[in-house]
Design an enzyme around this catalytic site. Structure first.
Site, PDB file in Angstrom:
ATOM      1  N   PHE A  59       0.617  -1.374  -0.095  1.00 58.69           N
ATOM      2  CA  PHE A  59       0.073   0.111  -0.091  1.00 58.69           C
ATOM      3  C   PHE A  59       0.798   1.332  -0.001  1.00 58.69           C
ATOM      4  O   PHE A  59       0.262   2.270  -0.002  1.00 58.69           O
ATOM      5  CB  PHE A  59      -0.769   0.083   1.089  1.00 58.69           C
ATOM      6  N   HIS A 117      -4.308  11.092  10.944  1.00 60.20           N
ATOM      7  CA  HIS A 117      -3.066  10.388  11.282  1.00 60.20           C
ATOM      8  C   HIS A 117      -2.706  10.993  12.710  1.00 60.20           C
ATOM      9  O   HIS A 117      -2.856  12.200  12.876  1.00 60.20           O
ATOM     10  CB  HIS A 117      -2.247  10.606  10.228  1.00 60.20           C
TER      11      HIS A 117
HETATM   12  P1  CMP Z   1      -1.807   6.200   9.115  1.00 59.93           P
HETATM   13  O1  CMP Z   1      -2.454   6.260  10.602  1.00 59.93           O
HETATM   14  O2  CMP Z   1      -1.327   7.631   8.610  1.00 59.93           O
HETATM   15  O3  CMP Z   1      -0.729   5.220   8.900  1.00 59.93           O
HETATM   16  C1  CMP Z   1      -0.381   4.612   7.845  1.00 59.93           C
HETATM   17  C2  CMP Z   1      -1.390   4.595   6.936  1.00 59.93           C
HETATM   18  O4  CMP Z   1      -1.602   3.839   5.877  1.00 59.93           O
HETATM   19  C3  CMP Z   1      -2.776   4.350   7.532  1.00 59.93           C
HETATM   20  O5  CMP Z   1      -3.012   5.394   8.438  1.00 59.93           O
HETATM   21  C4  CMP Z   1      -3.723   4.012   6.425  1.00 59.93           C
HETATM   22  O6  CMP Z   1      -4.470   4.971   6.096  1.00 59.93           O
HETATM   23  C5  CMP Z   1      -2.849   3.711   5.368  1.00 59.93           C
HETATM   24  N1  CMP Z   1      -3.261   2.540   4.653  1.00 59.93           N
HETATM   25  C6  CMP Z   1      -3.403   2.129   3.602  1.00 59.93           C
HETATM   26  N2  CMP Z   1      -3.599   0.828   3.271  1.00 59.93           N
HETATM   27  C7  CMP Z   1      -3.233   0.098   4.498  1.00 59.93           C
HETATM   28  C8  CMP Z   1      -3.120  -1.091   4.955  1.00 59.93           C
HETATM   29  N3  CMP Z   1      -3.496  -2.236   4.010  1.00 59.93           N
HETATM   30  N4  CMP Z   1      -2.651  -1.492   6.135  1.00 59.93           N
HETATM   31  C9  CMP Z   1      -2.385  -0.432   7.004  1.00 59.93           C
HETATM   32  N5  CMP Z   1      -2.324   0.848   6.747  1.00 59.93           N
HETATM   33  C10 CMP Z   1      -3.029   1.229   5.228  1.00 59.93           C
END
Ligand code: CMP
Length: 149
Positions: A59, A117
């Site tokens: 991702f 986030h």
């Molecule tokens: P965030 O807390 O910003 O940290 C990493 C980000 O990756 C998370 O929020 C999600 O929005 C994004 N993300 C997208 N796809 C995935 C996935 N399959 N697993 C975990 N995070 C993901």
């Protein structure tokens, strides 16, 4: 009492859905202090540094593209156990699984459009914060109402 700082982003999806005010309101009403805030469009280089822990995951390219697609709001939020308190307000990463009453539980339904986030540890905050703020942009500020919380 452990006073901590955490980095909070209203991601491009949250900003475009006009959720910034709602999110700030939830942070403030909890008793947390906003000590720095700005709106910016993240560069690809900044995004790759921020999310370097996820480099190589399937991702990662989509995450970088998404977080750089439009402006976001960055904040430093300070208060009692701010890192875990904010993570609990935010809810689980996957909006479909996040509990109702949390920000993602109320406003997100997928894992990639996650609205917000928040740093998950002191180490993450120390890694992330300099991407968004210089030390002189983080104010030594207190709302002055701490005894009410
Ligand atoms: P965030 O807390 O910003 O940290 C990493 C980000 O990756 C998370 O929020 C999600 O929005 C994004 N993300 C997208 N796809 C995935 C996935 N399959 N697993 C975990 N995070 C993901």
């Amino acid at each position: 009492m452990s006073i901590e700082s955490t980095l909070v982003l209203v991601k491009p999806d949250g900003l475009k859905r006009r959720l910034t005010g709602e999110i700030i309101q939830r942070l403030e009403r909890k008793g947390l202090n906003i000590v720095a805030m700005k709106m910016l469009k993240l560069t690809k280089e900044q995004a790759e540094v921020h999310y370097s822990v996820h480099k190589g995951k399937p991702f990662f390219p989509g995450l970088v593209e998404f977080i750089t697609s439009d402006p976001l709001i960055a904040m430093v939020v300070k208060g009692h156990s701010a890192i875990s308190v904010v993570r609990n307000l935010v809810g689980a990463t996957d909006g479909a699984k996040a509990s109702p009453g949390t920000i993602r539980g109320d406003f997100a339904i997928t894992i990639d459009k996650s609205v917000i986030h928040a740093s998950d540890s002191v180490e993450s905050f120390e890694h992330e914060c300099p991407i968004y703020f210089s030390t002189d942009e983080i104010l030594d500020f207190s709302y002055g109402d701490e005894e009410l919380f």
